[in-house]
Design a protein around this motif. Sequence first.
Motif, short mmCIF file in Angstrom:
data_model
loop_
_atom_site.label_atom_id
_atom_site.label_comp_id
_atom_site.label_asym_id
_atom_site.label_seq_id
_atom_site.Cartn_x
_atom_site.Cartn_y
_atom_site.Cartn_z
N ARG A 1 -9.56 -7.26 -0.46
CA ARG A 1 -11.11 -6.87 -0.08
C ARG A 1 -11.62 -8.53 -1.14
NH1 ARG A 1 -11.29 -4.57 3.01
NH2 ARG A 1 -13.39 -2.50 3.26
N VAL B 1 -14.07 -1.55 -4.98
CA VAL B 1 -13.39 -0.40 -5.21
C VAL B 1 -14.45 0.44 -5.54
CG1 VAL B 1 -11.03 -1.22 -4.84
CG2 VAL B 1 -11.91 -0.91 -7.42
N ARG C 1 -15.47 -5.91 7.04
CA ARG C 1 -15.58 -6.31 5.75
C ARG C 1 -16.09 -7.43 5.20
NH1 ARG C 1 -11.83 -2.42 7.31
NH2 ARG C 1 -12.31 -0.02 8.15
N GLN D 1 0.65 -1.27 -0.19
CA GLN D 1 0.52 0.56 0.17
C GLN D 1 0.54 1.20 -0.21
OE1 GLN D 1 -2.64 -1.35 3.87
NE2 GLN D 1 -3.88 -1.20 2.38
N GLY E 1 -8.20 -2.85 4.74
CA GLY E 1 -8.54 -2.89 3.77
C GLY E 1 -8.33 -3.65 2.34
N PHE F 1 -3.81 -2.26 -4.72
CA PHE F 1 -5.01 -2.70 -4.03
C PHE F 1 -4.37 -4.00 -4.03
CE2 PHE F 1 -7.99 0.07 -6.11
CZ PHE F 1 -7.91 1.14 -5.13
#
Lengths: 322, 427
Positions: B144, B359, B171, B107, B142, B118
Amino acid sequence: MTIADLLSIDDLGGADGIEDVLRLTDSFVEVTERSIPRVPALRGKTVASLFYEDSTRTRMSFETAAKRLSADTMSFSVASSSVKKGESLRDTALTIEAMGVDAIVVRHSSSGAPHRVAGWVDAAVVNAGDGWHEHPTQALLDCYTIRQRLGGLGGLHIMIVGDVKHSRVARSDVAAFSALGAEVTLVAPPTLLPPSLEGWPVRVSHDLDTVLPGADVVYLLRMQQERMTEALLPTLREYTTRYGLSRRRAERLGAGAVVMHPGPMNRGVEIAPEVADLPQAAIIDQVRNGVAVRMAVLYLLLGSGPEKVPTAERLVEQAGVA
Amino acid sequence: MTGSLVLKGGRVLDAGGGRDGDVAISGGRIVAIGPDLSGDRVLDAGGCVVAPGLVDLHAHLRQPGHEEAETIETGSRAAALGGFTAVVAMPNTEPAIDGAGVVREVQELGRTALCDVFPAGAITLGRAGHRLAPMAEMAELGVRMFTDDGAGVQDNGLMRRAMEYAAGLPRPVVLAQHCEDGALCGGGHMHEGEWSSRLGIAGQPAEAEELMVMRDIALARLTGARTHFQHLSTAGSLSMVRAARGGGLAVTAEATTHHFTLTHAACASYDPVYKVNPPLRTDADVAAVRQGLAEGAIDAIATDHAPHTQEAKEQPFDEAPPGMLGLETALALALSELDLPIEGVLALLSWQPAAIAGVEDDHGGPVAEGRPANLCVVDPDHAWTVDPARSASRSRNSPYAGRRLRGRVRHTVLRGEPVVVDGEAQR
């Protein structure tokens, strides 16, 4: 016929090209039978052998062929080379070429390695066996040996028995034998055949005893111990029982039938010990013819004589020319 | 308006359709869409389509660990030149992206990149397939998408647990699979069939991919996990995905550009530039992938951009590593080779993958006031010839050298910054 490299049988462009090599081989067989079995045809040329896989017999055969043509030879073996230090195939090939060689004879455990080398160097490349792919000079010496014994290949029934899947000899032989008009039958358990035979000019049998009586040539492939660990066969014994050329099976062959093997043989596995010594066995002839065939191939790639297929006389006379 | 940028004279196109208009950008966001807009800097978009930036679900940026082949900087430059504003970076780096530390590193490197990067997290520690990686700590940062890409998770029980565990993460995440049954592949270097048999190269059957697709469909049904199939390459895989979706299962799928443009016949040259995993397949498989893209069985075109050094590819076919470049050619290949209108191509390369990657707040459109200005401007008629020597990637292993393609990225805008202008990277 002119060719830049001999990577596969197809490079010879079919029956006519193969016949040219066989006729040229006739001349070189005559040369090798002389008291001084040497001609000056390739004097001043250098032939390098680049062997990534041990194969003493093939290397000796090529080097003998080159020497009998008066070429200089050098050899590069992997065990003692920079390849072990991580040099790429391309760098190795360019390094050897930079030493001033006219032909590179490549043996490699990877299919296609000689094709890659040929794309990087200007020197002629001869495939001396690549992975499971091809071994074109073996197929040419096989054709020559069959022609010597039986007069030609047209209409013959040739059985190729054994581990076709992993065999470079089988792929080259299928191409050469069928180009010369033979009918080829592959005889093997399904696990030792290529996954697809689409486009292969062959018949297939899983039963040696059924097809054996009609065979003019029985070509036995070397059976490797490692195939057992890959679960391709239950046991070597079962293979020998079903596909080995035993004495009993050999007795069912016609008197004129020919038994062949590319070597090295596993006596007692694919071929019974005594069968290898029968008069029908042409195994030693194959080795003998190998030198002359390789002389023909090197001459074809590097020679500059005026005739396409010179006689032995003419080759000897070329002393002054070379 | 200080520091404002206007994309002038183009046709705006997003999931909602197309309309003519200039696009004004300021402060990293789209501030106006309409006729005759002005700004401090104007980029011509005449004859072009102004679209949401492309999103690649599948790229190997090689950093950390293989900077000789690619870095996040060079890979993101190639991405921007290809019209991408977001790239999901696969975790088969060294070390693997299998915990918070490496996620943070990627990142951090991505902050100065020419596109948003990502990181995908590994499903198992070290991608070794034995123990679950700490998915929650990565999700908190973050992440995903989780995948062991480069290999499939072989252990059925472990994959089931990964899917179950993922449902409880803070998440929503997607579990993505590189479908390849290791035992059935048996070390194959290309598609098993007519060409592998002829060339004497060990093959891997289509069924090695299909077995794992079949398993993951069953596990998705069992666990309810959001499951994504990476780089599907066989007709059989696609018909299973189609049937699963018909049965109401929320699985998604991607296909690569090479699996709809090249077949296993290309391997006849023995050039490992054509070696890739999953391997190039048959004509029938290529037709099935094209059909899947046209009919919606496949949700996204991914690049599987996989840079390798020249030395690595200057080996025999079986010794060379699999993978090919893809970021700079994907859009043009899709526009040139697929019989799809440009909005169909953009759906597969922008808004649909943006939703799969999670995203969609920043990427994939819509092109509307207030939205982040992540855009690409495409000249759909511009013809060009692929020249790997000119690639922004550190590597050169494109199988498309010399191929004539139609459709070029003219400008790429990342959060308001024109990172590509007239086909040239700006930094």
